[in-house]
Structure formats: C-alpha cells, structure tokens
Design a protein around this motif. Structure first.
Motif, PDB file in Angstrom:
ATOM      1  N   TYR A 129       2.945 -10.769 -10.371  1.00 46.53           N
ATOM      2  CA  TYR A 129       2.951 -10.219  -9.021  1.00 46.53           C
ATOM      3  C   TYR A 129       2.165 -11.108  -8.048  1.00 46.53           C
ATOM      4  CZ  TYR A 129       2.610  -7.000  -5.169  1.00 46.53           C
ATOM      5  OH  TYR A 129       2.678  -6.448  -3.926  1.00 46.53           O
ATOM      6  N   ARG A 170       2.870   0.694   3.820  1.00 48.63           N
ATOM      7  CA  ARG A 170       3.730   0.285   2.708  1.00 48.63           C
ATOM      8  C   ARG A 170       3.263   0.913   1.406  1.00 48.63           C
ATOM      9  NH1 ARG A 170       3.794  -4.945   1.221  1.00 48.63           N
ATOM     10  NH2 ARG A 170       1.561  -5.062   1.571  1.00 48.63           N
ATOM     11  N   THR A 171       2.611   2.065   1.525  1.00 46.21           N
ATOM     12  CA  THR A 171       1.948   2.674   0.365  1.00 46.21           C
ATOM     13  C   THR A 171       2.856   2.756  -0.871  1.00 46.21           C
ATOM     14  OG1 THR A 171       0.623   3.933   1.924  1.00 46.21           O
ATOM     15  CG2 THR A 171       0.611   4.703  -0.360  1.00 46.21           C
ATOM     16  N   GLU A 172       4.059   3.319  -0.695  1.00 44.04           N
ATOM     17  CA  GLU A 172       4.907   3.503  -1.872  1.00 44.04           C
ATOM     18  C   GLU A 172       5.418   2.175  -2.439  1.00 44.04           C
ATOM     19  OE1 GLU A 172       7.664   6.743  -1.084  1.00 44.04           O
ATOM     20  OE2 GLU A 172       5.905   7.905  -0.494  1.00 44.04           O
ATOM     21  N   ASP A 173       5.710   1.242  -1.547  1.00 47.25           N
ATOM     22  CA  ASP A 173       6.161  -0.084  -2.011  1.00 47.25           C
ATOM     23  C   ASP A 173       5.089  -0.767  -2.853  1.00 47.25           C
ATOM     24  OD1 ASP A 173       8.447   0.256  -0.624  1.00 47.25           O
ATOM     25  OD2 ASP A 173       7.875  -1.008   1.091  1.00 47.25           O
ATOM     26  N   ILE A 174       3.846  -0.668  -2.382  1.00 47.45           N
ATOM     27  CA  ILE A 174       2.748  -1.332  -3.100  1.00 47.45           C
ATOM     28  C   ILE A 174       2.544  -0.669  -4.459  1.00 47.45           C
ATOM     29  CG2 ILE A 174       0.269  -1.851  -3.051  1.00 47.45           C
ATOM     30  CD1 ILE A 174       0.457  -1.939   0.011  1.00 47.45           C
ATOM     31  N   TYR A 206      -2.125   7.615  -4.493  1.00 48.43           N
ATOM     32  CA  TYR A 206      -1.466   7.633  -3.185  1.00 48.43           C
ATOM     33  C   TYR A 206      -2.484   7.837  -2.064  1.00 48.43           C
ATOM     34  CZ  TYR A 206       1.830   8.843   0.496  1.00 48.43           C
ATOM     35  OH  TYR A 206       2.538   8.856   1.672  1.00 48.43           O
ATOM     36  N   LYS A 252       3.779   3.717 -10.245  1.00 48.37           N
ATOM     37  CA  LYS A 252       4.615   4.816  -9.776  1.00 48.37           C
ATOM     38  C   LYS A 252       4.372   6.112 -10.566  1.00 48.37           C
ATOM     39  CE  LYS A 252       9.296   5.170  -8.024  1.00 48.37           C
ATOM     40  NZ  LYS A 252      10.619   4.574  -8.093  1.00 48.37           N
ATOM     41  N   ASP A 306       4.729   0.875  -6.222  1.00 48.62           N
ATOM     42  CA  ASP A 306       5.871   0.462  -7.030  1.00 48.62           C
ATOM     43  C   ASP A 306       5.666  -0.948  -7.580  1.00 48.62           C
ATOM     44  OD1 ASP A 306       8.042   1.779  -7.751  1.00 48.62           O
ATOM     45  OD2 ASP A 306       9.342   1.114  -6.097  1.00 48.62           O
ATOM     46  N   ALA A 307       5.305  -1.857  -6.687  1.00 47.75           N
ATOM     47  CA  ALA A 307       5.161  -3.267  -7.054  1.00 47.75           C
ATOM     48  C   ALA A 307       4.098  -3.458  -8.130  1.00 47.75           C
ATOM     49  CB  ALA A 307       4.813  -4.090  -5.819  1.00 47.75           C
ATOM     50  N   SER A 336      -1.591  -5.989   4.326  1.00 49.68           N
ATOM     51  CA  SER A 336      -0.811  -7.224   4.180  1.00 49.68           C
ATOM     52  C   SER A 336      -1.640  -8.470   4.561  1.00 49.68           C
ATOM     53  CB  SER A 336       0.443  -7.194   5.051  1.00 49.68           C
ATOM     54  OG  SER A 336       1.139  -6.011   4.855  1.00 49.68           O
TER      55      SER A 336
END
Ligand code: ADP
Length: 221
Positions: A179, A117-121, A99, A128, A123-124, A155
């Motif tokens: 991905y 977008r740290t958490e989204d990335i 993180y 996690k 996750d993707a 991005s």
C-alpha cells in the motif's frame, strides 16, 4: 532541479538540563519530492528525535527544518497539513471505533464531510471488517494499520513512518508495504525510519544512515 519535500540544515538537539545528551548533532538532509527515503540507524541514533522535530512535538536547539518549503516552527499549522505521521508507539483512543477515529481526525483537519475519504482509507488498509470495532479488539498489526489510516485522512503530500514494522507479522507487513509503495507511485513522498538494513534496501530509493546523532552516509541505493 526537483523540489524538496523536506529540507534540514544544521539541525541539533540535546536533551537534559545540561544538554549533555546530543541526540542530533549538526544534521543536514534533503528529501526530494516523490522519493521513498529511508532513515537507517541503530536504536538511540536520533531517528525519532528527528521525526518528532518534523512533527513539531520536540523543539530543536539549532538549525533549519522545512516541510514542502514551510518552516515547521514559523508555521506549524501549515506544515502539519503537508505531512502525515505514523508514530512508533501504538497509541489509539480506546473509546472510538475505527470509523469514528478517522472521522474525528478528518474533523480535526477541517475536512468537510463530502470531501472525506474515511471508507476508502479503511478499505485500502484492509480494515473493512473492523470498521465498527473499538481498538481494544484489534491486533497489534491492525492497530498499526489504523495509525497509518489516521495519518492519511488529510491526503498528505508526505507520509512519515517511524519504525512501522515493529511487532507486525510478515503478512501484514507485506500488505502495508504494498500500500505504501502504491501511495509513493501516486506521488506521495515517503520517509521511513528503520533499524533494518534489508527493509531500507528493499523499499527506499535513497537512504541516510544516522549514528549517534550524525548523518554518516546519504546516497541513492
Ligand atoms: P532512535 O529513534 O534512533 O532510536 P532517539 O531519537 O529515540 O533515537 O534517541 C536519541 C538519543 O536521545 C538517545 O540517547 C535517547 O536516550 C535520547 N532521548 C530521546 N528522547 C529523549 C527525551 N525525551 N529525553 C531525554 N533523552 C531522550
């Protein structure tokens, strides 16, 4: 005419005091916006030198290099915003968690907290479970995914992957490609270097073959 993500004209680079080792010899290439472009060639062909020139970490001797229309030497900062680079070496700072690493990178690019977008990335990329882990406890494949995550914090329009599957097991490799393909479908231009013909064939819509610093073929698949 479609726009170019990368434009390279007459690019040359030689190493050594006497410039005898010609890593790139008059290379010209065009990568169209939105394409999945493969740079295929054996070890020592000059692929990393080319990527390092795009990244601004190696200085060219001659030629023109533009990223999304921006000359990489004239305006290095602006060109860096356009691309994310996943390097070949698994270098990650040992002191920060997954993180923290991404937050520091987002800060480096000046992205405001609310736009991150740290958490989204995380996750993707299937990290996690490792969000608070330090790099030492990550497997090679996870470190590779962290490097991909790092390259995506701002991005970028263009994602460059330098031999990304070296040392990555099959399952992780498939996840990674899934991905990256999705990013490409969403409009990100992907440039991939590899020495595996099958990998380039499976993924790329256009392939340039380099050998001994020269482009010996460039065509759609
Ligand atoms: P590839 O990524 O296709 O394996 P490289 O760009 O790493 O190819 O290497 C191309 C040539 O340039 C090789 O002969 C390599 O030994 C040489 N080379 C690459 N980087 C350096 C460097 N920093 N100093 C001297 N020679 C280098």
């Amino acid at each position: 005419m479609s726009k170019l993500a990368v434009e390279i004209k007459g690019l040359s680079k030689a190493y050594g005091k006497l410039k005898t080792n010609r890593a790139l010899d008059n290379v010209s290439l065009e990568v169209k916006e939105g394409s999945f472009f493969g740079l295929l060639g054996p070890n020592g062909a000059g692929k990393s030198t080319l990527i390092n020139i795009l990244a601004g970490v190696v200085r060219k001797d001659e030629g023109l290099v533009k990223i999304a229309g921006i000359d990489v030497e004239e305006n290095q900062k602006a060109s860096k915003f356009k691309m994310g680079i996943v390097p070949q070496e698994l270098v990650v700072d040992p002191f920060f968690t997954v993180y923290e690493t991404l937050e520091i990178y987002a800060g480096y690019f000046g992205i405001r907290k609310r736009d991150r977008r740290t958490e989204d990335i995380i996750d993707a990329l299937g990290l996690k479970d490792k969000i608070n882990a330090k790099p030492r406890s990550l497997s090679g494949g996870m470190k590779r995914r962290l490097l991909v995550a790092k390259a995506l914090v701002h991005s970028p329009e263009i994602l460059i992957l330098d031999e990304p599957t070296a040392g990555v097991d099959v399952e992780l490799r498939d996840q990674l490609w899934k991905y990256v393909k999705k990013l490409n479908e969403q409009g990100t231009t992907i440039i991939l270097t590899t020495h595996y013909l099958e990998e380039a064939e499976e993924l790329c819509d256009e392939i340039a073959v380099v050998n001994k610093g020269r482009v010996i073929a460039c065509d759609t698949k």
